[in-house]
Design a protein around this motif. Structure first.
Motif, PDB file in Angstrom:
ATOM      1  N   UNK A 147     -97.138  40.345  -9.664  1.00  0.00           N
ATOM      2  CA  UNK A 147     -95.730  40.696  -9.872  1.00  0.00           C
ATOM      3  C   UNK A 147     -94.861  40.174  -8.731  1.00  0.00           C
ATOM      4  N   UNK A 148     -95.338  40.313  -7.513  1.00  0.00           N
ATOM      5  CA  UNK A 148     -94.558  39.866  -6.361  1.00  0.00           C
ATOM      6  C   UNK A 148     -94.430  38.338  -6.342  1.00  0.00           C
ATOM      7  N   UNK A 186     -90.781  33.545  -7.255  1.00  0.00           N
ATOM      8  CA  UNK A 186     -90.407  32.312  -7.953  1.00  0.00           C
ATOM      9  C   UNK A 186     -89.117  32.467  -8.760  1.00  0.00           C
ATOM     10  N   UNK A 187     -88.666  33.695  -8.958  1.00  0.00           N
ATOM     11  CA  UNK A 187     -87.527  33.936  -9.840  1.00  0.00           C
ATOM     12  C   UNK A 187     -86.239  33.293  -9.335  1.00  0.00           C
ATOM     13  N   UNK A 188     -85.982  33.306  -8.030  1.00  0.00           N
ATOM     14  CA  UNK A 188     -84.738  32.728  -7.501  1.00  0.00           C
ATOM     15  C   UNK A 188     -84.655  31.247  -7.851  1.00  0.00           C
ATOM     16  N   UNK A 189     -85.760  30.531  -7.695  1.00  0.00           N
ATOM     17  CA  UNK A 189     -85.777  29.117  -8.059  1.00  0.00           C
ATOM     18  C   UNK A 189     -85.558  28.945  -9.553  1.00  0.00           C
ATOM     19  N   UNK A 190     -86.277  29.737 -10.343  1.00  0.00           N
ATOM     20  CA  UNK A 190     -86.165  29.623 -11.798  1.00  0.00           C
ATOM     21  C   UNK A 190     -84.747  29.889 -12.283  1.00  0.00           C
ATOM     22  N   UNK A 228     -93.844  32.065   0.640  1.00  0.00           N
ATOM     23  CA  UNK A 228     -93.810  33.453   0.182  1.00  0.00           C
ATOM     24  C   UNK A 228     -95.054  33.774  -0.646  1.00  0.00           C
ATOM     25  N   UNK A 229     -95.376  32.868  -1.579  1.00  0.00           N
ATOM     26  CA  UNK A 229     -96.536  33.117  -2.433  1.00  0.00           C
ATOM     27  C   UNK A 229     -97.837  33.074  -1.636  1.00  0.00           C
ATOM     28  N   UNK A 230     -97.912  32.210  -0.635  1.00  0.00           N
ATOM     29  CA  UNK A 230     -99.114  32.153   0.211  1.00  0.00           C
ATOM     30  C   UNK A 230     -99.271  33.452   0.996  1.00  0.00           C
ATOM     31  N   UNK A 270    -100.429  45.807   3.390  1.00  0.00           N
ATOM     32  CA  UNK A 270    -100.030  44.430   3.717  1.00  0.00           C
ATOM     33  C   UNK A 270     -98.897  43.959   2.797  1.00  0.00           C
ATOM     34  N   UNK A 271     -98.975  44.307   1.530  1.00  0.00           N
ATOM     35  CA  UNK A 271     -97.911  43.933   0.599  1.00  0.00           C
ATOM     36  C   UNK A 271     -96.615  44.660   0.939  1.00  0.00           C
TER      37      UNK A 271
END
Length: 127
Positions: free
Chosen positions: A72-73, A78-82, A110-112, A122-123
């Motif tokens: 989900x995170x 990725x949503x801002x780019x999309x 961010x995804x890494x 951690x999340x």
């Protein structure tokens, strides 16, 4: 919010959040939701406790798996780019390759970072 349930033969047949009609069997109802830990738990469906007055819609809880939360995170990252891409695709006059590249370049780190997490703590630290 007021709830009303119509009980027929020991079962809830209707649940309304507006004053009920004239049919028999209507009772007041409330929702009973236990406390949950944000981002770590969610609510299950409810069951009706018809022995209580008002009738109770009792919810259970479930634990959110770290892997599910990570997915989900990553999708949110990725949503801002999309969104920017869709906006520029719908109106080519707003096309800005520099802004698109900058938004794309923000996603991978961010995804890494999200992928490297193995615990909810951690999340949480990434939020």
């Amino acid at each position: 919010m007021s709830l009303y349930v119509r009980i027929v033969d020991g079962e809830v047949k209707d649940c309304w959040d507006t004053p009920p009609d004239a049919r028999p069997g209507w009772k007041s109802a409330i929702e009973v939701k236990p406390a949950i830990i944000a981002h770590r738990q969610g609510y299950t469906g409810h069951t009706w406790d018809l022995t209580k007055d008002p009738v109770e819609a009792v919810y259970g809880t479930f634990d959110i798996l770290v892997a599910d939360r990570k997915n989900q995170m990553k999708q949110r990252a990725a949503m801002a780019f999309n969104m920017l891409f869709q906006q520029q695709a719908q109106d080519p006059s707003t096309y800005d390759p520099v802004a698109l590249q900058a938004a794309k370049d923000e996603i991978a780190p961010k995804q890494a970072a999200i992928e490297a997490c193995t615990t909810h703590d951690q999340l949480d630290a990434l939020m």
